[in-house]
Each structure stands twice: as structure tokens, then as C-alpha cells.
Scaffold this active site. Structure first.
Site, short mmCIF file in Angstrom:
data_model
loop_
_atom_site.label_atom_id
_atom_site.label_comp_id
_atom_site.label_asym_id
_atom_site.label_seq_id
_atom_site.Cartn_x
_atom_site.Cartn_y
_atom_site.Cartn_z
N ASP A 113 12.80 -6.76 -3.81
CA ASP A 113 11.92 -6.56 -4.96
C ASP A 113 12.72 -6.80 -6.23
OD1 ASP A 113 10.23 -5.65 -3.00
OD2 ASP A 113 9.71 -3.77 -4.00
N HIS A 169 17.25 -8.01 1.94
CA HIS A 169 16.95 -8.49 3.29
C HIS A 169 17.32 -9.96 3.47
CE1 HIS A 169 14.28 -4.93 4.27
NE2 HIS A 169 14.44 -4.81 2.96
N SER A 256 20.73 -3.36 -10.34
CA SER A 256 21.68 -4.22 -9.65
C SER A 256 21.07 -5.61 -9.46
CB SER A 256 22.08 -3.60 -8.30
OG SER A 256 21.10 -2.71 -7.84
#
Length: 294
Positions: A113, A169, A256
Site C-alpha cells: 500500500d 510483498h 518508509s
């Protein structure tokens, strides 16, 4: 004010920034900049705050944070009262239904995301950090030989803010090398900071690995830490086969960034993302969302 492109509405949303006053003070005021260089960017500051977020005392912050930023907890695997501390909440996992994945071999998905920027036909010595600011890929990973393989390729920058789902991911099935760690500072990755600190990604703590994907060739995967992100945790097993969408790792508290580099002519990023990047806007995406194709 930070405007983010919304692919669904084809309009711009204003980002609700956590700690906006603090960020403006730290990166735009003379006193704040001095404090930033002396203390905030150092490991000790992030370590101290990280320890607090790992303690049971930080549990009190969770509900207020959820309410302030309107976080949808129906997508989460835990109820609010089940989190042991703020970092437990921050690194929360989601239900499988929360982030559907297109498993088609020719489809590229977002690794997480965040707010995505895409740069094509990159110059290794002038990779764009944010519009008007560049850095060197060779310096970013401290490995000129590996960096040279991505000349003319594509760079994706996925910026996460504290309100986001903070697990990253794999974008395809394949195998991934062991991550290499590079020590550094802990500057914020908010656009305000990116506009005030040159070559910020090359100055912050970071880790990188080579993902040998089945459908998109070798992908250089870089995770960059930021203020209060004292830990980047890799949860995958090096050289063990993974499936598309499987977790690679996660960040502890703070904003981040995940950066992906693709070799030349291996990927085509969706035109709306590329166009918005050229206009100077990031595009909001979720993990598993289609962002390109072979």
C-alpha cells in the site's frame, strides 16, 4: 498540502499527514533543521521511540490513531484490544479478502500500500527521488556491477506513510536472494523531507535484494527506513520459492519506502501512473492492485 491521484475517482485527494507540524518544523525551520541533524536523523532517536512503541504503554495510542486517520479495522485480522503495543498494531496483517490479487502471469501488482511514482528509461546516475531531485543507483545499493544491469530500465517508488498497511510483498512468483543491509540515517520520507534533503534514499538505512521473478526477469528490491523506523524485518526465506503476493517483510513504526528496479524492456507501467508521475503527483495504490504488464 500534498495531493495524491485517486485512480478510482480520477481526481486528487489531499493526504492527511501524521505529524505534519513536526515535519514542517524539522525540515523547513532553521532551529528544526539543526535539531534534525543533531538528533532526529540519528539511530538513537528512532531506537528510543521504537522501544516506546514496543512497550505496553504505547497501546493507549492505538484507538486515537485509528480515529484520527479513519483506519478501516474491518480489514484487519485482529480487534483493537488484541494488539499488545503500537508496533503490533502498526505492522498489522490484513484478511486475504482485503487485498485481492490478479495472478495472471503478465500482470504486475503493487508490492504494498502507498503512493506510487514510476520512472522509465532511467539514467543510473540521475534516478529521480522526487521531481527536481536525483540520486545514483550505484550509491543507493553500493554495488556498481549490479546497478549497471538496470541502465535504461524502470524504477518504481512506493512511499508509505504511518497510516498505511506496512507489509511488503512479492510482485511475482520466483526466488529472492538474501537481503544486504546498508547502515544510514533516519530522515523522514515525506515529500517535505524529500524536497529538502538531497540524495535522501542514499543517506537512510536501507536493505536490498535481487528477486528472480518468473515473468519479469531480475528485479532489484530496495527497502528504505525512515524516522522512527528502527527495524526493517525480512520474513521470507532466501532462495526459497515464493508465490505472487506472498509477504517479503514489514516495517516497524514510521513512514518508509519500497523501491523496485526492473531491467530495460521487461515491464510496461500503466499509463495513468506514468502520466501522473510526469505531472509531479504520486498515485495511491494498494497491495495486489494491477500497476503494469509485460
Amino acid at each position: 498540502m500534498i495531493k495524491i491521484y485517486n485512480r478510482k475517482t480520477k481526481a486528487y485527494d489531499v493526504e492527511q499527514v501524521a505529524g505534519l507540524k513536526y515535519i514542517n518544523w524539522s525540515y523547513a525551520s532553521p532551529i528544526g533543521k539543526s535539531f534534525l541533524e543533531l538528533f532526529i536523523k540519528k539511530k538513537m532517536f528512532s531506537k528510543l521511540y521504537g522501544n516506546f512503541c514496543d512497550s505496553s504503554l504505547s497501546k493507549k495510542k492505538i484507538k486515537a490513531f485509528i480515529d484520527e486517520f479513519n483506519i478501516d479495522m474491518s480489514l484487519c485480522n485482529k480487534n483493537i484490544d488484541e494488539f499488545e503495543n503500537f508496533n503490533d498494531f502498526f505492522a498489522r496483517t490484513l484478511t486475504p479478502e482485503a487485498r485481492p490479487i490478479d495472478y495472471s502471469e503478465n500482470i504486475l501488482i503493487s508490492p504494498g500500500d502507498g503512493r506510487l511514482s514510476a520512472f522509465e528509461n532511467i539514467d543510473l546516475d540521475k534516478v529521480v527521488q522526487i521531481k527536481g531531485y536525483t540520486y545514483s543507483l550505484k550509491e543507493l545499493i553500493d554495488d556498481p556491477k549490479v546497478a549497471e544491469e538496470f541502465e535504461g530500465g524502470t524504477c518504481l517508488i512506493l512511499r508509505l506513510c504511518p497510516t498505511d498497511y506496512h507489509r511488503f510483498h512479492f510482485v511475482d512468483s520466483g526466488t529472492c536472494s538474501e537481503s544486504k543491509k546498508i547502515s544510514g540515517f533516519y530522515y523522514s520520507v515525506n515529500p517535505i523531507a524529500l524536497n529538502n534533503v538531497s540524495e535522501l534514499f542514499c543517506k537512510n538505512k536501507r536493505e536490498w535484494s535481487i528477486f528472480n521473478s518468473d515473468n519479469f526477469g531480475e528485479i532489484l528490491h530496495v527497502e528504505v527506513g525512515a524516522t522512527c523506523v528502527g527495524t526493517i524485518l525480512q520474513t521470507y526465506s532466501p532462495e526459497k520459492r515464493v508465490k505472487k503476493g506472498e509477504e517479503k517483510g514489514y516495517f516497524k513504526f514510521g513512514g518508509s519506502t519500497t523501491i523496485l528496479f526492473f531491467k530495460k524492456d521487461t515491464i510496461k507501467i500503466d499509463s495513468d501512473i506514468v502520466e501522473q508521475t510526469k505531472l509531479g503527483f504520486e498515485t495511491k495504490v494498494n497491495m495486489g492492485e494491477t500497476i503494469g504488464h509485460k
